[in-house]
Design a protein around this motif. Structure first.
Motif, PDB file in Angstrom:
ATOM      1  N   ILE A  77      78.367 -16.669 -11.335  1.00 27.02           N
ATOM      2  CA  ILE A  77      77.600 -17.430 -12.752  1.00 27.02           C
ATOM      3  C   ILE A  77      76.036 -17.619 -12.513  1.00 27.02           C
ATOM      4  N   ASP A  78      75.533 -16.682 -13.172  1.00 18.25           N
ATOM      5  CA  ASP A  78      73.914 -17.174 -13.469  1.00 18.25           C
ATOM      6  C   ASP A  78      73.586 -17.946 -14.445  1.00 18.25           C
ATOM      7  N   ASN A  79      72.256 -18.183 -14.571  1.00 14.68           N
ATOM      8  CA  ASN A  79      71.891 -19.102 -15.625  1.00 14.68           C
ATOM      9  C   ASN A  79      72.273 -18.676 -16.909  1.00 14.68           C
ATOM     10  N   ASP A  80      72.310 -17.263 -17.441  1.00 13.38           N
ATOM     11  CA  ASP A  80      72.629 -16.719 -18.649  1.00 13.38           C
ATOM     12  C   ASP A  80      74.115 -17.064 -18.832  1.00 13.38           C
ATOM     13  N   ASP A  81      75.007 -16.647 -17.949  1.00 13.50           N
ATOM     14  CA  ASP A  81      76.511 -17.049 -17.939  1.00 13.50           C
ATOM     15  C   ASP A  81      76.657 -18.587 -18.308  1.00 13.50           C
ATOM     16  N   VAL A  82      75.998 -19.559 -17.885  1.00 16.46           N
ATOM     17  CA  VAL A  82      76.149 -20.881 -17.860  1.00 16.46           C
ATOM     18  C   VAL A  82      75.762 -21.393 -19.304  1.00 16.46           C
ATOM     19  N   ALA A  83      74.824 -20.674 -19.937  1.00 17.35           N
ATOM     20  CA  ALA A  83      74.427 -20.812 -21.142  1.00 17.35           C
ATOM     21  C   ALA A  83      75.551 -20.348 -22.199  1.00 17.35           C
ATOM     22  N   ASP A  84      76.194 -19.281 -21.762  1.00 15.88           N
ATOM     23  CA  ASP A  84      77.302 -19.017 -22.808  1.00 15.88           C
ATOM     24  C   ASP A  84      78.530 -19.430 -22.639  1.00 15.88           C
ATOM     25  N   ARG A  85      78.734 -20.232 -21.320  1.00 14.37           N
ATOM     26  CA  ARG A  85      79.862 -20.658 -21.317  1.00 14.37           C
ATOM     27  C   ARG A  85      80.155 -22.140 -21.478  1.00 14.37           C
ATOM     28  N   LEU A  86      78.817 -22.761 -21.833  1.00 19.36           N
ATOM     29  CA  LEU A  86      78.838 -24.269 -21.904  1.00 19.36           C
ATOM     30  C   LEU A  86      79.409 -24.643 -23.399  1.00 19.36           C
ATOM     31  N   PRO A  87      79.280 -23.881 -24.481  1.00 19.79           N
ATOM     32  CA  PRO A  87      79.692 -24.063 -25.809  1.00 19.79           C
ATOM     33  C   PRO A  87      81.467 -24.250 -25.621  1.00 19.79           C
ATOM     34  N   ASN A  88      81.928 -23.272 -24.859  1.00 14.03           N
ATOM     35  CA  ASN A  88      83.235 -23.238 -24.350  1.00 14.03           C
ATOM     36  C   ASN A  88      83.858 -24.511 -23.739  1.00 14.03           C
ATOM     37  N   PHE A  89      82.954 -24.722 -22.853  1.00 15.77           N
ATOM     38  CA  PHE A  89      83.283 -26.071 -22.116  1.00 15.77           C
ATOM     39  C   PHE A  89      83.570 -27.328 -22.980  1.00 15.77           C
ATOM     40  N   PHE A  90      82.635 -27.539 -23.866  1.00 10.75           N
ATOM     41  CA  PHE A  90      82.439 -28.641 -24.690  1.00 10.75           C
ATOM     42  C   PHE A  90      83.485 -28.553 -25.583  1.00 10.75           C
ATOM     43  N   LEU A  91      83.839 -27.394 -26.314  1.00 15.36           N
ATOM     44  CA  LEU A  91      84.798 -27.186 -27.175  1.00 15.36           C
ATOM     45  C   LEU A  91      86.446 -27.511 -26.587  1.00 15.36           C
ATOM     46  N   ASN A  92      86.587 -27.232 -25.323  1.00 10.34           N
ATOM     47  CA  ASN A  92      87.891 -27.718 -24.421  1.00 10.34           C
ATOM     48  C   ASN A  92      87.668 -29.085 -24.244  1.00 10.34           C
ATOM     49  N   PHE A  93      86.607 -29.649 -23.777  1.00 15.96           N
ATOM     50  CA  PHE A  93      86.450 -30.970 -23.451  1.00 15.96           C
ATOM     51  C   PHE A  93      86.974 -32.049 -24.509  1.00 15.96           C
ATOM     52  N   VAL A  94      86.616 -31.508 -25.945  1.00 14.75           N
ATOM     53  CA  VAL A  94      87.055 -32.243 -27.077  1.00 14.75           C
ATOM     54  C   VAL A  94      88.426 -31.848 -27.646  1.00 14.75           C
ATOM     55  N   GLN A  95      89.006 -31.175 -26.862  1.00 15.78           N
ATOM     56  CA  GLN A  95      90.395 -30.627 -27.236  1.00 15.78           C
ATOM     57  C   GLN A  95      90.674 -29.643 -28.400  1.00 15.78           C
ATOM     58  N   VAL A  96      89.440 -28.864 -28.621  1.00 17.49           N
ATOM     59  CA  VAL A  96      89.574 -27.695 -29.596  1.00 17.49           C
ATOM     60  C   VAL A  96      90.331 -26.548 -28.980  1.00 17.49           C
ATOM     61  N   GLN A  97      89.910 -26.205 -27.651  1.00 15.66           N
ATOM     62  CA  GLN A  97      90.443 -25.119 -27.217  1.00 15.66           C
ATOM     63  C   GLN A  97      91.818 -24.967 -27.368  1.00 15.66           C
ATOM     64  N   ILE A  98      92.813 -25.941 -26.898  1.00 10.30           N
ATOM     65  CA  ILE A  98      94.252 -25.972 -27.004  1.00 10.30           C
ATOM     66  C   ILE A  98      94.944 -25.427 -28.382  1.00 10.30           C
TER      67      ILE A  98
END
Length: 367
Positions: A77-98
Motif C-alpha cells: 500500500i503506497d500513498n496512491d493506493d491509500v487515496a484510491d481505497r479511502l472512498p471504499n473504506f468510507f462507503l463500507n463504514f457507512v454500511q453502503v458496501q454490503i
C-alpha cells in the motif's frame, strides 16, 4: 469443459442473501436506536459499551474490505493506493458496501464471498457482544423502576428485547452462511440447521452471562469474561493450530461463540469443538450454582421479570443447543474439509481463509 464462467447461484442461496441483508439492516438499525436510548437517559456505561462495539465492528470490516483480503488491488500500500481505497473504506463504514455486494449476488450472479465476510464480521464483532450488553442493561436497568419518573421509559425493555432477538438471529445466520461458503456444495437444510444451532448457542451464552452479571453486579461480568478469555488462550496455545499473536485476537469472539465451521477438521480449529463445548458446559454449571445461591439471598421483588425471562431463555436455549448439535455434527463429519484445501470452489473463499487463519505452517513458505 470448464469455461471459467461462475456456476449459476441456486435459488435458495439468493433467498438466503436477501434474508441476511434484511436481518443485517434490522440488527444494525436496532443497535443504533438502543444507542440513542442509552444516551437520552444518561446510561453512559451502556452507551459507551454499545457504541464502542458498533464503531469497532464497522472499522474492522471497513479495513478488511479496503486494505485487507477484500481489497481489489493486491500488493503493498503506497500513498496512491491509500487515496484510491479511502472512498471504499468510507462507503463500507457507512454500511453502503454490503448493499452493493448483495446487489451483485442477487441480480448479477456475482461472487458472494465479500457479502458473507461482511455478514460474518457483523455477527461476531457487533451482534454477539451487543446481545450480551443489551441483555445486561435489560436485567439491571430497563426492567427495574418502571413507572418511576427517574427510571427507564416504558418502551426501553421492549426495544432491548427486540434488539437482542435480532442479534441472536444475526449471529446464527452469519455463522451458518460462513459454514455454507467454505464448502463446495451444501444443502439449504444443513445451513438452516446450523443457523438454528448457532442461534441457540449465542442465546444460551448471552442469557446465562446476563443473569450471572446481574446477580453479581458490578464486577461479575468483567471477571467472568476475563477468566474465559484466559481459558480460550490456554486452549489455543495447547492446540497450536494458529499463531499465538493471532490467537490473542481470535480468543476475543470465542468468549461468546465458537467461530470455525463445523465441517473443518479438529486439527484446523483454533479451539477444538469438543474442548470448547466442554468448557461451556462446565461454565454453565458453575454460573448456575452461583445464580441459584445469589437468588436465595435476594428478594423476589428485586429480581424483576427480566431476570426470570433470561433464566428461562438460557435453560431452553442450552437444551436446544445440545439437542441440535449432535445432528449437525454428524452431517458435518460426513463432509469434513481441511481449511488448507488447495482447490477451493471459488478464489475468494481461499482469500478469506488466508486472511482469517494464518496457521503456523505458513511461516515455512516464504517468497
Amino acid at each position: 469443459m470448464d469455461t471459467g464462467a461462475p456456476a449459476p447461484m441456486p435459488g435458495w442461496e439468493r433467498n438466503l442473501v436477501v434474508v441476511a441483508l434484511i436481518v443485517h439492516i434490522i440488527d444494525v438499525g436496532l443497535d443504533l436506536f438502543v444507542v440513542l436510548l442509552f444516551v437520552s437517559h444518561a446510561q453512559w456505561g451502556f452507551f459507551f459499551g454499545t457504541a464502542g462495539v458498533i464503531l469497532w465492528a464497522w472499522l474492522v470490516s471497513s479495513l478488511y474490505i479496503s486494505f485487507g483480503g477484500g481489497a481489489s488491488v493486491a500488493g503493498d500500500i503506497d500513498n496512491d493506493d491509500v487515496a484510491d481505497r479511502l472512498p471504499n473504506f468510507f462507503l463500507n463504514f457507512v454500511q453502503v458496501q454490503i448493499f452493493a455486494e448483495a446487489y451483485r449476488c442477487v441480480f448479477r450472479n456475482g461472487d458472494t464471498d465479500y457479502f458473507h465476510t461482511l455478514r460474518l464480521m457483523e455477527a461476531i464483532l457487533e451482534a454477539a457482544p451487543n446481545s450480551l450488553l443489551q441483555l445486561y442493561a435489560l436485567v439491571i436497568w430497563a426492567s427495574s423502576g418502571v413507572g418511576d419518573p427517574e427510571g427507564p421509559p416504558p418502551g426501553a425493555a421492549p426495544l432491548l428485547r427486540l434488539s437482542v432477538f435480532s442479534s441472536f438471529v444475526s449471529v446464527g445466520l452469519g455463522l451458518a452462511m460462513w459454514e455454507q461458503k467454505v464448502q463446495f456444495r451444501t444443502s439449504a437444510g444443513y445451513v438452516a440447521a446450523v443457523a438454528v444451532m448457532r442461534t441457540f448457542e449465542i442465546a444460551a451464552r448471552s442469557a446465562t452471562l446476563a443473569v450471572f452479571a446481574g446477580l453479581t453486579h458490578p464486577h461479575g461480568l468483567f471477571w467472568s469474561l476475563l477468566l474465559d478469555y484466559g481459558c480460550m488462550i490456554f486452549l489455543i496455545v495447547r492446540h497450536q493450530s494458529v499463531q499465538f499473536v493471532y490467537g490473542l485476537f481470535v480468543a476475543l469472539p470465542l468468549v461468546l461463540v465458537s467461530l470455525e465451521p463445523l465441517v473443518w477438521r479438529r486439527e484446523d480449529h483454533a479451539v477444538p469443538k469438543d474442548s470448547y463445548y466442554l468448557v461451556r458446559i462446565v461454565e454453565f454449571v458453575v454460573m448456575w450454582v452461583v445464580i441459584i445461591h445469589k437468588q436465595d439471598s435476594v428478594e423476589a421483588s428485586d429480581l424483576g421479570g427480566a431476570v426470570l425471562g433470561c433464566e428461562v431463555m438460557a435453560l431452553l436455549s442450552m437444551l436446544g443447543l445440545f439437542v441440535t448439535l449432535p445432528f449437525v455434527w454428524r452431517i458435518a463429519r460426513q463432509h469434513e474439509l481441511s481449511r488448507d484445501v488447495a482447490d477451493w470452489a471459488e478464489e475468494g473463499a481461499a482469500d478469506m481463509h488466508d486472511e482469517l487463519y494464518d496457521s503456523e505452517g505458513s511461516s515455512g513458505g516464504s517468497d
